[in-house]
Write an enzyme that holds these catalytic residues in place. Structure first.
Site, PDB file in Angstrom:
ATOM      1  N   ARG A  93       0.800  -1.216   0.000  1.00 21.53           N
ATOM      2  CA  ARG A  93       0.000   0.000   0.000  1.00 21.53           C
ATOM      3  C   ARG A  93       0.838   1.274   0.000  1.00 21.53           C
ATOM      4  O   ARG A  93       0.601   2.189  -0.783  1.00 21.53           O
ATOM      5  CB  ARG A  93      -0.929   0.028   1.233  1.00 21.53           C
ATOM      6  N   THR A  94       1.801   1.343   0.903  1.00 20.55           N
ATOM      7  CA  THR A  94       2.524   2.608   1.067  1.00 20.55           C
ATOM      8  C   THR A  94       3.297   2.942  -0.204  1.00 20.55           C
ATOM      9  O   THR A  94       3.226   4.055  -0.721  1.00 20.55           O
ATOM     10  CB  THR A  94       3.465   2.525   2.283  1.00 20.55           C
TER      11      THR A  94
ATOM     12  N   LYS B 118      26.513  -3.843  -0.900  1.00 24.21           N
ATOM     13  CA  LYS B 118      27.973  -3.683  -1.020  1.00 24.21           C
ATOM     14  C   LYS B 118      28.552  -2.958   0.187  1.00 24.21           C
ATOM     15  O   LYS B 118      29.737  -2.658   0.229  1.00 24.21           O
ATOM     16  CB  LYS B 118      28.308  -2.879  -2.288  1.00 24.21           C
TER      17      LYS B 118
ATOM     18  N   ARG C 243      11.523   3.641   3.459  1.00 29.89           N
ATOM     19  CA  ARG C 243      11.113   2.659   4.484  1.00 29.89           C
ATOM     20  C   ARG C 243      12.355   1.872   4.864  1.00 29.89           C
ATOM     21  O   ARG C 243      13.085   1.394   3.994  1.00 29.89           O
ATOM     22  CB  ARG C 243      10.024   1.725   3.961  1.00 29.89           C
TER      23      ARG C 243
ATOM     24  N   HIS D 195       5.079   5.748  11.563  1.00 29.87           N
ATOM     25  CA  HIS D 195       4.567   5.661  10.190  1.00 29.87           C
ATOM     26  C   HIS D 195       3.620   6.846  10.012  1.00 29.87           C
ATOM     27  O   HIS D 195       2.396   6.692   9.984  1.00 29.87           O
ATOM     28  CB  HIS D 195       3.824   4.329  10.032  1.00 29.87           C
TER      29      HIS D 195
END
Ligand code: NCD
Length: 311
Positions: free
Chosen positions: A56-57, A86, A107, A135
Site C-alpha cells: 500500500r505505502t 555492497k 522505508r 509511520h
C-alpha cells in the site's frame, strides 16, 4: 507551515494543518474521480527506497506522484538491490539518490532511519515506516478515514488492538489522537506487546483516558473504532514467543455480533490471520477504503511539500 521533511507524526499535531491536508485530499479525490487531477508535480521525480516490504505505502506514493504529473524511480528490497548490499551506508545512499530525485520516500528497518536520512538529504525525506518507530503518513490517512466515516474526530472511543509494542502505525496514531477532544482508548494486546512507556506517558500528558486489556470481547460494545494491527513477526527475537501469541486476536462473525453497530473496523493491512474474509461484507469494515484514502492523503502531502497546495 513549513514542511521540509516528513519524519514524525509530531509534526502534524495541529488541527489547522490537518484540516488543510484533509481538505486538499478531498479536492484531489474529487478531481481524480473526474480525471482532472492538476499536474502539480510536473517534472518532479519521486524515489521510493524501501528496505522493507510494502504494498500500500509504496504503490500509493508512486501512484500519487504519477497522477500529479511527476515520475518515479524505485528500488524494491533496497537492502538487496541497492548498494547497501555492497556496504554503502544509508547516509551515502540518500546523498546520491537526492541527486537524481526531488523527494525520497524511505522505508527502513531501523527506528530513527528517516530522521538520520533527513539530516544529510538535499531533498525532502518522507518516512514510510522506520522499523518499530513511526509511520506518519499512515496515521494521517487513518484520521482522515475516521473523519470521513464517522463525520467527526472528537468524542471517540477507540480500541487499538494487537502489537502495540512494535506496531509503528499505532505509535503514530496515538500521537495524532492528541489533537482530538475527549478521546477514550482501550489498549488491547498480549502482555508481551503492551504499548511502550513513552507512548503511555504521551497519552497521560495529553489527558487521553486509556485502559489496558488482554481480551477483546469486553470492549467491543463500547467502541466507535476497532483498529486492528498485525503482530509484527519481523521484530521478534524469538519465534517461539511469536508463535505463542500470533493468533491472539481475531475478528470473525463472533466479534461482529458483539461490536457496536455504529463502529468502524480499521486495519492498516495486511490482514494476515486477524480478519476473516466474511467481515469484508459488513458495512462497518472500512479497511479497503482506508487503504484507498492513502492515495489522496499522499497526493495532498506531496502537493504541500512542493508548496503547490493552492489547488
Ligand atoms: C503497516 C506497516 O508497514 O507498518 N502496513 C502499511 O504500511 N499499511 C502495517 C503492517 O505491516 O502490519
Amino acid at each position: 507551515m513549513n514542511l521540509k521533511h516528513i519524519v514524525s507524526t509530531s509534526q502534524f499535531l495541529d488541527r489547522t494543518l490537518l484540516k488543510r491536508i484533509f481538505g486538499l485530499a478531498d479536492r484531489l479525490q474529487k478531481a481524480d474521480e473526474k480525471n482532472i487531477v492538476p499536474k502539480l508535480l510536473k517534472n518532479k521525480i519521486l524515489a521510493s527506497v524501501f528496505y522493507e516490504p510494502s504494498t500500500r505505502t509504496r504503490f500509493s506514493f508512486e501512484s500519487a506522484v504519477l497522477k500529479l504529473g511527476g515520475g518515479v524511480i524505485t528500488t524494491e528490497s533496497a537492502g538487496h538491490f541497492s548498494s547497501a548490499i555492497k556496504g554503502e551506508s544509508l547516509e551515502d545512499t540518500i546523498r546520491v539518490v537526492g541527486g537524481y530525485a526531488d523527494v525520497i520516500v524511505l522505508r527502513h528497518p531501523e527506528k530513527g532511519a528517516a530522521e538520520r536520512a533527513s539530516r544529510v538529504s538535499s531533498v525532502p525525506i518522507i518516512n514510510a515506516g522506520d522499523g518499530h518507530g513511526e509511520h506518519p503518513t499512515q496515521s494521517l490517512l487513518d484520521l482522515y478515514t475516521i473523519q470521513q466515516e464517522l463525520g467527526r474526530i472528537d468524542n471517540l472511543t477507540a480500541a487499538l488492538v494487537g502489537d502495540l509494542r512494535y506496531g509503528r502505525t499505532i505509535h503514530s496514531l496515538i500521537q495524532l489522537f492528541s489533537v482530538c477532544k475527549n478521546t477514550r482508548m482501550f489498549l488491547v494486546s498480549p502482555k508481551a506487546l503492551r504499548l511502550p512507556p513513552v507512548y503511555a506517558s504521551f497519552l497521560q500528558k495529553h489527558k487521553i483516558t486509556f485502559t489496558e486489556h488482554g481480551n477483546l470481547e469486553r470492549v467491543l460494545p463500547e467502541v466507535d473504532i476497532l483498529y486492528m494491527t498485525r503482530i509484527q513477526k519481523e521484530r521478534f527475537l524469538s519465534l517461539r514467543l511469536y508463535n505463542k501469541i500470533k493468533k491472539s486476536f481475531f475478528v470473525g462473525t463472533a466479534v461482529l455480533k458483539l461490536l457496536n453497530k455504529k463502529a468502524i473496523i480499521m486495519d492498516p493491512l495486511p490482514r494476515v490471520q486477524k480478519i476473516a474474509p466474511e467481515v469484508d461484507e459488513d458495512p462497518r469494515a472500512v479497511y479497503f477504503k482506508q487503504a484507498k484514502n492513502g492515495l489522496y492523503i499522499r497526493m495532498a502531502l506531496l502537493s504541500l511539500l512542493f508548496k503547490k497546495a493552492g489547488f
